[in-house]
Design an enzyme around this catalytic site. Structure first.
Site, PDB file in Angstrom:
ATOM      1  N   GLU A 134      11.015  -7.274   2.350  1.00 14.42           N
ATOM      2  CA  GLU A 134       9.730  -8.096   2.933  1.00 14.42           C
ATOM      3  C   GLU A 134      10.300  -9.370   3.520  1.00 14.42           C
ATOM      4  O   GLU A 134      11.011 -10.002   2.577  1.00 14.42           O
ATOM      5  CB  GLU A 134       8.586  -8.151   2.292  1.00 14.42           C
ATOM      6  CG  GLU A 134       7.302  -8.938   2.646  1.00 14.42           C
ATOM      7  CD  GLU A 134       6.724  -8.964   3.985  1.00 14.42           C
ATOM      8  OE1 GLU A 134       6.530  -7.553   4.175  1.00 14.42           O
ATOM      9  OE2 GLU A 134       6.597  -9.615   4.801  1.00 14.42           O
ATOM     10  N   ASP A 166      14.931 -10.125   5.863  1.00 12.22           N
ATOM     11  CA  ASP A 166      14.735  -9.679   7.423  1.00 12.22           C
ATOM     12  C   ASP A 166      15.322  -8.344   7.437  1.00 12.22           C
ATOM     13  O   ASP A 166      16.630  -7.985   7.373  1.00 12.22           O
ATOM     14  CB  ASP A 166      15.480 -10.523   8.514  1.00 12.22           C
ATOM     15  CG  ASP A 166      15.179  -9.983   9.962  1.00 12.22           C
ATOM     16  OD1 ASP A 166      14.640  -8.833  10.025  1.00 12.22           O
ATOM     17  OD2 ASP A 166      15.419 -10.874  10.862  1.00 12.22           O
ATOM     18  N   CYS A 195       0.005   0.933  12.757  1.00 13.82           N
ATOM     19  CA  CYS A 195      -1.418   1.010  12.830  1.00 13.82           C
ATOM     20  C   CYS A 195      -1.815   0.337  14.199  1.00 13.82           C
ATOM     21  O   CYS A 195      -2.437  -0.338  14.496  1.00 13.82           O
ATOM     22  CB  CYS A 195      -2.267   0.047  11.752  1.00 13.82           C
ATOM     23  SG  CYS A 195      -1.737  -1.578  11.893  1.00 13.82           S
ATOM     24  N   GLY A 237       0.909  -1.263   0.069  1.00  8.73           N
ATOM     25  CA  GLY A 237      -0.178   0.097   0.008  1.00  8.73           C
ATOM     26  C   GLY A 237       0.792   1.340  -0.171  1.00  8.73           C
ATOM     27  O   GLY A 237       0.588   2.232  -0.730  1.00  8.73           O
ATOM     28  N   ASP A 268       7.535   1.217   8.171  1.00 12.08           N
ATOM     29  CA  ASP A 268       5.827   0.832   8.607  1.00 12.08           C
ATOM     30  C   ASP A 268       5.830  -0.503   9.408  1.00 12.08           C
ATOM     31  O   ASP A 268       5.833  -1.458   8.813  1.00 12.08           O
ATOM     32  CB  ASP A 268       5.255   0.946   7.425  1.00 12.08           C
ATOM     33  CG  ASP A 268       3.643   0.864   7.709  1.00 12.08           C
ATOM     34  OD1 ASP A 268       3.041   1.534   8.664  1.00 12.08           O
ATOM     35  OD2 ASP A 268       2.847   0.017   6.889  1.00 12.08           O
ATOM     36  N   ARG A 286       3.541 -13.033   1.722  1.00  9.96           N
ATOM     37  CA  ARG A 286       3.341 -11.866   1.693  1.00  9.96           C
ATOM     38  C   ARG A 286       4.193 -11.069   0.567  1.00  9.96           C
ATOM     39  O   ARG A 286       3.621 -10.172  -0.362  1.00  9.96           O
ATOM     40  CB  ARG A 286       3.327 -11.195   2.952  1.00  9.96           C
ATOM     41  CG  ARG A 286       2.247 -11.437   3.660  1.00  9.96           C
ATOM     42  CD  ARG A 286       2.360 -10.956   5.306  1.00  9.96           C
ATOM     43  NE  ARG A 286       2.336  -9.209   5.177  1.00  9.96           N
ATOM     44  CZ  ARG A 286       1.206  -8.816   5.537  1.00  9.96           C
ATOM     45  NH1 ARG A 286       0.127  -9.452   5.988  1.00  9.96           N
ATOM     46  NH2 ARG A 286       1.343  -7.562   5.422  1.00  9.96           N
TER      47      ARG A 286
HETATM   48  C1  LIG Z   1       2.470  -3.313   9.093  1.00  6.93           C
HETATM   49  S1  LIG Z   1       2.919  -4.297   7.527  1.00  6.93           S
HETATM   50  C2  LIG Z   1       3.314  -3.373   6.476  1.00  6.93           C
HETATM   51  C3  LIG Z   1       2.263  -2.929   5.556  1.00  6.93           C
HETATM   52  C4  LIG Z   1       2.772  -2.232   4.293  1.00  6.93           C
HETATM   53  N1  LIG Z   1       3.851  -1.331   4.755  1.00  6.93           N
HETATM   54  C5  LIG Z   1       1.814  -1.642   3.391  1.00  6.93           C
HETATM   55  O1  LIG Z   1       1.676  -0.277   3.327  1.00  6.93           O
HETATM   56  O2  LIG Z   1       0.897  -2.356   2.608  1.00  6.93           O
HETATM   57  C6  LIG Z   1       4.267  -5.129   8.210  1.00  6.93           C
HETATM   58  C7  LIG Z   1       5.040  -6.078   7.133  1.00  6.93           C
HETATM   59  O3  LIG Z   1       6.498  -6.386   7.760  1.00  6.93           O
HETATM   60  C8  LIG Z   1       6.687  -7.552   7.415  1.00  6.93           C
HETATM   61  N2  LIG Z   1       7.814  -7.709   8.399  1.00  6.93           N
HETATM   62  C9  LIG Z   1       7.692  -8.360   9.831  1.00  6.93           C
HETATM   63  N3  LIG Z   1       8.972  -8.449  10.375  1.00  6.93           N
HETATM   64  C10 LIG Z   1       9.699  -7.944   9.251  1.00  6.93           C
HETATM   65  C11 LIG Z   1      11.256  -7.905   9.249  1.00  6.93           C
HETATM   66  N4  LIG Z   1      12.006  -8.437  10.196  1.00  6.93           N
HETATM   67  N5  LIG Z   1      11.682  -7.709   7.971  1.00  6.93           N
HETATM   68  C12 LIG Z   1      10.941  -7.373   7.252  1.00  6.93           C
HETATM   69  N6  LIG Z   1       9.736  -7.344   6.886  1.00  6.93           N
HETATM   70  C13 LIG Z   1       9.044  -7.709   8.065  1.00  6.93           C
HETATM   71  C14 LIG Z   1       5.371  -8.461   7.874  1.00  6.93           C
HETATM   72  O4  LIG Z   1       5.401  -9.728   7.091  1.00  6.93           O
HETATM   73  C15 LIG Z   1       4.268  -7.516   7.290  1.00  6.93           C
HETATM   74  O5  LIG Z   1       4.030  -7.681   5.734  1.00  6.93           O
END
Ligand SMILES: C[S@@+](CC[C@H](N)C(=O)[O-])C[C@H]1O[C@@H](n2cnc3c(N)ncnc32)[C@H](O)[C@@H]1O
Lengths: 306, 178
Positions: free
Chosen positions: A139, A166, A236, A120, A183, A144
Site C-alpha cells: 500500500e 508504490d 469497483c 477487505g 485490486d 491508509r
Molecule cells: C481499490 S483500493 C484497494 C481496496 C483493498 N484492496 C480492499 O479490498 O480493501 C486501492 C488502494 O490502492 C492504493 N494505491 C494507489 N496507488 C497505488 C500504488 N501505486 N501502489 C500501491 N498502492 C496504491 C490506494 O491508496 C488504495 O488504498
C-alpha cells in the site's frame, strides 16, 4: 432528469449500458446493500449469525459464498457491536468478496496483494489460507496503511507482511509470487450509489489517467508472478478503459492467458464491443457485476494466468 | 545473535531477537511468552521497540525481501523502556490462558469500551491470581478480550471497596473509529 450527473457521464453510461442504461441509473440512485463476510479465522459463520440475529439483525446469503451475507435489517450500527470489535466479520460490498474467491489462494502459497488498504481483500485471502502461507500486502498511502494494520489486528490475521511502497516498483522486493491480486486504484465509478460526488467529478481525463496507472500496475505484477502463476484483476469501476482494455493489454502485450471465472454464472460477461469499437472476443471471459444485479456497487473481475 | 538491519529508514531497523530477551515480560503478565510458541521474534526498533511474531515460512520470505516491511505477522507489544503496551491481539491470546483476568457484565463491557474504569457493579468474577497494581485482561462473560486494565484490588481481599477496581488501559473500542 438525472439528478447531479454531468452530461458527459449520462451520455457515456447511455452508450455503454445500452438497453440496461435505465436500470443502472435507477440502482445508482440508491445506496448499495451492505454485506458482511464472516471471519472464519475467529468464528463459525452460524455462531456469528446467531449472535447478531439475537440482537435483531437480519441477513440473506449472497449466491456465491456461504459465509457472505447481505444485511437486510440493521437495528443498530453493525460496527458498534461486540462481534465487530472482536473481528468476527468484515463489512464490505458483497461484490468485493469475489476477487479473493476467484484467486483461490492455498495455505502453502505466497500471495501478493498489490493495493491492499483497507484490507477487505487481504483479510479475506488470509481467511482462505487459514492464516498460513504468506501474503505480502503493498500500500502506498501512509494513512491508509494504518487502517490496513488495524483491520489485520482486529481480524486476527497473522500471515501478512505489509509494506509501504508504490506497487509499480514491487520488483524491488526481489520476491516471486504464486498468486497476485491487483485490486487496482480506479475511478470507482461503480460506487456512485454511495459516492454521489462522482456524478460530477468523473471525466474522460480521469478514466484515461487511471487506465494508464492500471497498465503500469499490471505490468509490474507480471514481473513478480511465477510462471504459471495466477493474477486476479479487479476494480469497483464498470469502465472498459479500466477493465477490458487492461485485460486486453495483459493478454496481447504481457503474455497472460485469460481464464474463465469459477463464478462466471453470477457475472455479466465482459464486453468485446464498447463505444463502437470491436475488441477480442475472449474478453467475454471477464466478469462485470452491474449494480442492479444484486443491488450492490458495480464491479469487475478478470482471472489471468502467466 | 543473528542480526539483520534494514538501512532504508535510518530511524527504523528490523532485528531478529532471541526469545529469552523478552522473558522479563512474564513478570508483567505471567506466562505471556507462551504466545511466542514456535514463532520467530522480529523487533522493529525506532524510539520504541515493536515486537512482532512470525512463522518460519514468513521468516523465510522476510529474509529474502530486499525492502523493509512496514509491519509483519502478529503484533505482540510495543516496549518503551520499562513501559510495555501489549497489543489487543495479545489480549485475545492471553484471555485463553485464563490468568489475571477480570470478567465483566454487559454494562461493564460497554463502559470499558468507552474507556471507563471498571467498578464493583460491573464485575462478574475474576481469577484468583490478581494482586494490587497487576496488569489484567478484561473479558466479557464469553471470555472474549475487551482490553487491558490495571487492578486496584487483590483477589485475596476481594472487591469490597468503592470506586474504580480496574483502571482502564486499552480497549477494542478503538477499532470502531477505523
Ligand atoms: C481499490 S483500493 C484497494 C481496496 C483493498 N484492496 C480492499 O479490498 O480493501 C486501492 C488502494 O490502492 C492504493 N494505491 C494507489 N496507488 C497505488 C500504488 N501505486 N501502489 C500501491 N498502492 C496504491 C490506494 O491508496 C488504495 O488504498
Amino acid at each position: 432528469m438525472y439528478d447531479g450527473y454531468s452530461n458527459f457521464l449520462v451520455n457515456r453510461f447511455r452508450k455503454l449500458f445500452g438497453k440496461n442504461f435505465e436500470k443502472v441509473m435507477e440502482s445508482y440512485s440508491k445506496q448499495p446493500k451492505k454485506a458482511v463476510r464472516m471471519n472464519n479465522l475467529k468464528i463459525k459463520t452460524n455462531d456469528c449469525l446467531n449472535r447478531l440475529k439475537r440482537k435483531g439483525f437480519r441477513f440473506s446469503k449472497v449466491p456465491w459464498a456461504d459465509y457472505v451475507y447481505f444485511v437486510e435489517k440493521e437495528p443498530t450500527s453493525l460496527s458498534a457491536t461486540t462481534e465487530y470489535l472482536m473481528g468476527y466479520f468484515f463489512i464490505q460490498d458483497a461484490t468485493s468478496t469475489l476477487p479473493a474467491i476467484e484467486l483461490n489462494p492455498h495455505s502453502d502459497e505466497i500471495v501478493l496483494d498489490m493495493a491492499a488498504s483497507p484490507g477487505g481483500k487481504t483479510t479475506h485471502i488470509s481467511q482462505l489460507m487459514r492464516n498460513h502461507g504468506v501474503i505480502v500486502a503493498a500500500e502506498v498511502n501512509k494513512e491508509r496503511i494504518k487502517t490496513l494494520l488495524y483491520n489485520l489486528e482486529r481480524m486476527g490475521v497473522e500471515n501478512v507482511i505489509s509494506i509501504r511502497t508504490d506497487a509499480t516498483k514491487i520488483k524491488e522486493l526481489n520476491l516471486k509470487f504464486d498468486k497476485i491480486l491487483l485490486d487496482a486504484p480506479c475511478t470507482a465509478d461503480g460506487t456512485i450509489g454511495k459516492n454521489k460526488r462522482l456524478k460530477k467529478e468523473l471525466s474522460q481525463k480521469l478514466y484515461d489517467k487511471y487506465s494508464k496507472k492500471q497498465k503500469e500496475l499490471i505490468r509490474a505484477a507480471k514481473e513478480v508472478l511465477k510462471p504459471g502463476g495466477i493474477l486476479v484483476y479487479s476494480t469497483c469501476s464498470t469502465a472498459p478503459e479500466e477493465n477490458e482494455i487492461i485485460v486486453e493489454y495483459a493478454v496481447e502485450k504481457l503474455g497472460f492467458k485469460l481464464l474463465t471465472l469459477k463464478n462466471s454464472r453470477y457475472f455479466t460477461q465482459g464486453m468485446p464491443i464498447f463505444f463502437g469499437e470491436k475488441h477480442p472476443n475472449y474478453l467475454k471471459k471477464c466478469g462485470r457485476i452491474l449494480p442492479y444485479q444484486y443491488d450492490t456497487q458495480g464491479f469487475f473481475v478478470a482471472k489471468l494466468r502467466l | 545473535m543473528f542480526m539483520m538491519y534494514f538501512t532504508i529508514y535510518i530511524d527504523m531497523r528490523f532485528i531478529e531477537v532471541e526469545k529469552t530477551r523478552y522473558g522479563w515480560l512474564n513478570r508483567l503478565l505471567p506466562g505471556v511468552t507462551r504466545i511466542f510458541e514456535d514463532k520467530i521474534i522480529i523487533v522493529a526498533k525506532a524510539e520504541t521497540e515493536k515486537i512482532y511474531l512470525i512463522s518460519k515460512e514468513m521468516y523465510h520470505i522476510y529474509k529474502k525481501m530486499e525492502k523493509h516491511p512496514y509491519a509483519l505477522g502478529f503484533f505482540f507489544a510495543e516496549v518503551d523502556g520499562d513501559n510495555v503496551k501489549f497489543s489487543l491481539g495479545t489480549a485475545d491470546k492471553y484471555a485463553k490462558f485464563k490468568r489475571k483476568a477480570v470478567v465483566v457484565n454487559k454494562f461493564g463491557e460497554e463502559k470499558f469500551l468507552y474507556k471507563r474504569n471498571i467498578m464493583k457493579k460491573h464485575i462478574l468474577r475474576f481469577t484468583q491470581d490478581i494482586h494490587q497494581d497487576d496488569l489484567v485482561v478484561v473479558v466479557n462473560k464469553n471470555w472474549e478480550a475487551l482490553g487491558f486494565g490495571k487492578a486496584l484490588f487483590s483477589s485475596k481481599e476481594g472487591v469490597e471497596q468503592q470506586g474504580a477496581l480496574v483502571k482502564h488501559i486499552s480497549d477494542k473500542g478503538f477499532f470502531v473509529k477505523h
